[in-house]
Design an enzyme around this catalytic site. Structure first.
Site, PDB file in Angstrom:
ATOM      1  N   CYS A  65       0.852  -1.187   0.000  1.00 26.35           N
ATOM      2  CA  CYS A  65       0.000   0.000   0.000  1.00 26.35           C
ATOM      3  C   CYS A  65       0.893   1.245   0.000  1.00 26.35           C
ATOM      4  CB  CYS A  65      -0.932   0.083   1.191  1.00 26.35           C
ATOM      5  SG  CYS A  65      -2.018  -1.329   1.373  1.00 26.35           S
TER       6      CYS A  65
ATOM      7  N   ARG B 274       3.797  -0.508  -4.921  1.00 26.69           N
ATOM      8  CA  ARG B 274       3.614  -0.985  -3.546  1.00 26.69           C
ATOM      9  C   ARG B 274       2.251  -1.631  -3.330  1.00 26.69           C
ATOM     10  NH1 ARG B 274       7.420   1.222  -0.059  1.00 26.69           N
ATOM     11  NH2 ARG B 274       6.080   0.550   1.624  1.00 26.69           N
TER      12      ARG B 274
ATOM     13  N   TRP C 155      -3.107  -2.644  -1.495  1.00 28.79           N
ATOM     14  CA  TRP C 155      -2.901  -4.079  -1.681  1.00 28.79           C
ATOM     15  C   TRP C 155      -3.787  -4.734  -0.633  1.00 28.79           C
ATOM     16  CZ3 TRP C 155      -1.107  -8.190   1.301  1.00 28.79           C
ATOM     17  CH2 TRP C 155      -0.739  -9.343   0.589  1.00 28.79           C
TER      18      TRP C 155
ATOM     19  N   ASN D 272      -1.829   2.360   5.993  1.00 23.79           N
ATOM     20  CA  ASN D 272      -1.049   1.170   5.650  1.00 23.79           C
ATOM     21  C   ASN D 272      -0.866   0.364   6.922  1.00 23.79           C
ATOM     22  OD1 ASN D 272      -0.737   2.217   3.134  1.00 23.79           O
ATOM     23  ND2 ASN D 272       1.442   2.722   3.366  1.00 23.79           N
ATOM     24  N   GLY D 273      -0.802  -0.953   6.792  1.00 25.91           N
ATOM     25  CA  GLY D 273      -0.614  -1.785   7.976  1.00 25.91           C
ATOM     26  C   GLY D 273      -1.884  -2.563   8.274  1.00 25.91           C
TER      27      GLY D 273
ATOM     28  N   GLU E 222      15.778 -19.431  -6.858  1.00 22.68           N
ATOM     29  CA  GLU E 222      15.580 -18.043  -7.256  1.00 22.68           C
ATOM     30  C   GLU E 222      15.069 -17.963  -8.703  1.00 22.68           C
ATOM     31  OE1 GLU E 222      15.098 -15.206  -6.374  1.00 22.68           O
ATOM     32  OE2 GLU E 222      15.627 -13.951  -8.068  1.00 22.68           O
TER      33      GLU E 222
ATOM     34  N   LYS F 178      11.516 -16.225  -9.727  1.00 28.47           N
ATOM     35  CA  LYS F 178      11.394 -15.098 -10.665  1.00 28.47           C
ATOM     36  C   LYS F 178      10.434 -15.463 -11.790  1.00 28.47           C
ATOM     37  CE  LYS F 178      12.994 -12.431  -9.302  1.00 28.47           C
ATOM     38  NZ  LYS F 178      13.781 -11.864  -8.244  1.00 28.47           N
TER      39      LYS F 178
ATOM     40  N   GLU G  81       6.775 -15.630 -10.531  1.00 26.95           N
ATOM     41  CA  GLU G  81       6.319 -14.322 -10.090  1.00 26.95           C
ATOM     42  C   GLU G  81       5.757 -13.485 -11.241  1.00 26.95           C
ATOM     43  OE1 GLU G  81       9.651 -12.348  -8.272  1.00 26.95           O
ATOM     44  OE2 GLU G  81       8.407 -11.369  -6.789  1.00 26.95           O
TER      45      GLU G  81
ATOM     46  N   HIS H 243      14.008 -39.278  -7.245  1.00 27.84           N
ATOM     47  CA  HIS H 243      13.275 -39.764  -6.072  1.00 27.84           C
ATOM     48  C   HIS H 243      11.797 -39.382  -6.119  1.00 27.84           C
ATOM     49  CE1 HIS H 243      16.890 -41.230  -4.181  1.00 27.84           C
ATOM     50  NE2 HIS H 243      17.493 -40.068  -4.427  1.00 27.84           N
TER      51      HIS H 243
ATOM     52  N   LYS I 215       5.513  -4.638  -3.945  1.00 33.25           N
ATOM     53  CA  LYS I 215       6.967  -4.554  -3.799  1.00 33.25           C
ATOM     54  C   LYS I 215       7.435  -4.840  -2.375  1.00 33.25           C
ATOM     55  CE  LYS I 215      11.196  -3.757  -5.056  1.00 33.25           C
ATOM     56  NZ  LYS I 215      11.876  -4.939  -5.622  1.00 33.25           N
TER      57      LYS I 215
HETATM   58  C1  AGP Z   1      11.544 -10.903  -5.232  1.00 37.11           C
HETATM   59  O1  AGP Z   1      11.515 -10.948  -6.609  1.00 37.11           O
HETATM   60  C2  AGP Z   1      10.234 -10.912  -4.586  1.00 37.11           C
HETATM   61  N1  AGP Z   1       9.401  -9.860  -5.030  1.00 37.11           N
HETATM   62  C3  AGP Z   1      10.166 -11.128  -3.086  1.00 37.11           C
HETATM   63  O2  AGP Z   1      10.367 -12.485  -2.875  1.00 37.11           O
HETATM   64  C4  AGP Z   1      11.132 -10.320  -2.182  1.00 37.11           C
HETATM   65  O3  AGP Z   1      12.451 -10.711  -2.415  1.00 37.11           O
HETATM   66  C5  AGP Z   1      10.743 -10.537  -0.713  1.00 37.11           C
HETATM   67  O4  AGP Z   1       9.418 -10.113  -0.512  1.00 37.11           O
HETATM   68  C6  AGP Z   1      11.669  -9.857   0.246  1.00 37.11           C
HETATM   69  O5  AGP Z   1      11.684  -8.475   0.079  1.00 37.11           O
HETATM   70  P1  AGP Z   1      12.797  -7.578   0.758  1.00 37.11           P
HETATM   71  O6  AGP Z   1      14.096  -7.931   0.119  1.00 37.11           O
HETATM   72  O7  AGP Z   1      12.379  -6.169   0.496  1.00 37.11           O
HETATM   73  O8  AGP Z   1      12.795  -7.923   2.213  1.00 37.11           O
END
Ligand code: AGP
Length: 606
Positions: free
Chosen positions: A2, A27, A73, A99-100, A480, A484, A487, A503, A601
């Site tokens: 947010c 955000r 969000w 926010n929160g 990773e 990606k 995502e 396995h 984000k």
């Molecule tokens: C990364 O591509 C993701 N959007 C997500 O996993 C991110 O790395 C995670 O939420 C942690 O965020 P931060 O590094 O701001 O703590």
């Protein structure tokens, strides 16, 4: 998660608020809204969808020189017009953006309903507007204080009140808020990104702090209304770093920025004479560094996976037992905090609540935590005993790229420093320094092959399901890569240790299920190539990220060779092509690269 903006001054607020919201959209982007306060009281416009939908539907006479805005969000209730912020009381004398999460919202909603209040949304935030309106205090500051005293949870909040048209009151507890000082005008936002076009003179609120903004200035105070005397400071940021420029997305821009970002995180931190790293920010002398018996790394999502790469680096170079754990799980298993363990929190935003709470749990139990954080002055950075700033520059795309690369380099520097006060030889230290120095150019060499990678990505984009496989150092890279890919392409991408395929998951291999395999030139190459044969024999399409000297035999595969570095540093060079594969698959599928569905984000909720 947010975004909040606010403005008070001599200009029309709405266009400034909308511009600010556009800059915060990464955000949270499922709904947006603004409220302005003018001669006829408070006017609210809010809508499910993007900021551009809100802008298009904004009423003609939406005037006022004071206002607040929000991009959401969803946490409580679906993304619809009613749940979008700002929320108001019944008479629309008060407007609130938040926010929160308010933990006791259900009880407060019940109390308000019992008192005859008709709630119009499913949100936790709406209670705040009613609580402010119902406070008997005779100042806006007092009303906000009373409302905050009734709630439990986290907040960054901005409040407008029609009876106090010369001010906005804001408060922070767990969700960032930054005040921006202009010429006869004041701004507030949850992220610097929304401010830098107007001002670089800012004040960060601390948890538990409130502020009153008027056109002429701001004052800060605690919940008991005693002053905190906060002063604004100049921040050294280039507003252009918050623009995508010639790139079609921030993710593309940020991938391309990796060589320069890698260069920055290394600058001034390599001690070639002693073959070690210079990390003054750790606030630990050699004796304290030597006393570390274990390293525990905590992060979420991609930061967790790069933490696993970091743990491997530390074990290899410093021979200290190290592991990484998802920060979101850590504090719920009542962890044992050991005095001779170094805890490392890793986060781009420095705001991720799960990571922040893990840090607080460790410190509460007397543990030492350092941070690998990108955003300077962020909550996690401030909470830690020391750390390494990542200097990746602002990262806007939800999919993290350059910050991740710099996290890996940060871990390399840490491993080097830990290793050199122990058994890592000066020759090995120098070997790694030389390797680190080569990284920016090698990353550039991979980025230069974008067209080739785009073609490979197109072969993967249509698969409903994919595997990403690697072994030992390569396994977190596979994790990773899968992260990606899923995502931003919304394809099911699963990471496995190559050794574990036989396995169970081999049962899924077919012509429809491609595998992206990491096969570096190392002590496991032969075994990895053996696994490729097993996949190929079952008709599974293969993309292999490897090194030039690796002989894949007669395995049919699309092959991507990456430059070789020292074997400990290879993981990051294997990671970069995976970013490009995910990006081009998502582009091919026509997805919104920077704002993938359901995500945001910074994850500032538990
Ligand atoms: C990364 O591509 C993701 N959007 C997500 O996993 C991110 O790395 C995670 O939420 C942690 O965020 P931060 O590094 O701001 O703590």
């Amino acid at each position: 998660m947010c975004g909040i903006v606010g403005y008070i001054g001599t200009q029309q607020a709405a266009p400034l608020l909308l511009e600010g919201l556009t800059r915060l959209e990464h955000r949270g982007y499922d709904s947006a809204g603004v409220a302005v306060l003018g001669g006829s009281g408070i006017k609210v416009a809010k809508k499910a969808g993007r900021v551009r939908d809100l802008t298009e539907g904004l009423p003609k006479r939406f005037t006022g020189q004071v206002g607040i805005g929000h991009t959401r969000w969803a946490t409580h209730g679906p993304a619809n017009d009613a749940n979008a912020h700002p929320h108001t009381d019944e008479a629309q004398r008060v407007a609130v953006v938040h926010n929160g999460i308010i933990d006791n919202a259900a009880a407060l909603r019940q109390q308000l309903t019992d008192d005859g209040v008709e709630l119009t949304s499913d949100t936790d935030t709406e209670v705040l507007a009613h609580l402010v309106a119902r406070s008997g205090a005779d100042t806006l500051e007092g009303k906000v204080r009373d409302a905050l005293a009734a709630i439990e949870g986290t907040y960054g909040v901005a409040v407008l009140h029609a009876d106090f048209p010369d001010r906005i009151v804001v408060a922070r507890n767990g969700s960032p808020l930054i005040i921006g000082v202009g010429e006869k005008e004041m701004h507030v936002a949850s992220d610097l990104a929304a401010l830098v076009r107007y001002t670089t003179t800012v004040a960060h609120l601390d948890d538990g702090e409130l502020a009153t903004l008027t056109a002429g200035g701001f004052t800060t105070y605690r919940q008991d209304l005693s002053t905190t005397h906060k002063l604004a400071e100049h921040v050294d940021v280039d507003p252009a770093s918050y623009d995508a420029g010639e790139h079609d997305s921030f993710m593309h821009k940020e991938m391309q920025e990796q060589p320069a970002a890698a260069d920055r995180v290394l600058r001034g931190r390599l001690d070639e004479r002693f073959g070690t790293a210079r990390l003054g920010g750790l606030n630990m002398d050699a004796r304290e560094t030597r006393a570390i018996r274990r390293v525990k790394i905590l992060g979420c999502g991609s930061a967790y996976y790069v933490g696993q790469m970091g743990a491997a680096l530390i074990e290899e170079l410093a021979r200290i037992p190290a592991d990484a754990e998802a920060a979101s799980e850590f504090r719920y298993r009542n962890p044992i905090i050991e005095p001779d363990t170094l805890y490392v929190a890793v986060s781009q935003s420095g705001e991720t609540l799960d990571t922040l709470l893990a840090v607080q749990e460790i410190r509460r139990k007397g543990g030492r935590v350092i941070g690998l954080v990108n955003v300077v002055g962020s909550a996690i950075a401030r909470e830690c005993d020391g750390g390494i700033y990542l200097h990746a520059g602002p990262e806007v795309a939800v999919a993290s790229t350059k910050a991740l690369t710099n996290m890996f380099i940060g871990f390399s520097l840490l491993a080097l420093q830990l290793g050199r006060v122990r058994d890592l030889s000066i020759a090995d230290g120098k070997r790694l320094i030389a390797g680190l120095t080569r990284l920016p150019d090698q990353i550039q060499a991979i980025l230069d092959r974008e067209d080739e990678l785009a073609e490979v990505a197109r072969t993967l984009a249509d698969a409903e399901s994919l595997f990403f496989v690697g072994r030992v150092r390569g396994f977190p890279v596979a994790r990773e890569g899968a992260q990606k890919f899923k995502e931003i392409s919304y394809r099911h991408a699963e990471a496995y240790q190559t050794s574990e395929l036989k396995h169970g998951p081999l049962a899924l291999i077919s012509e429809e299920v491609p595998t992206v395999a990491l096969v570096p030139s190392d002590e496991l190459t032969d075994r990895n190539v053996g696994a490729l044969h097993e996949i190929a024999a079952r008709g599974g399409p293969l993309v292999v990220i490897t090194h030039e000297d690796v002989d894949l035999g007669d395995v049919a595969a699309l092959r991507i060779d990456v430059p070789r570095n020292e074997r400990e540093l290879d993981p990051i060079l294997l990671t970069v092509p995976l970013q490009l594969l995910a990006y081009h698959a998502a582009l091919h599928l026509g997805h919104d690269i920077d704002k993938p569905r359901n995500l945001a984000k910074s994850v500032t909720v538990e």
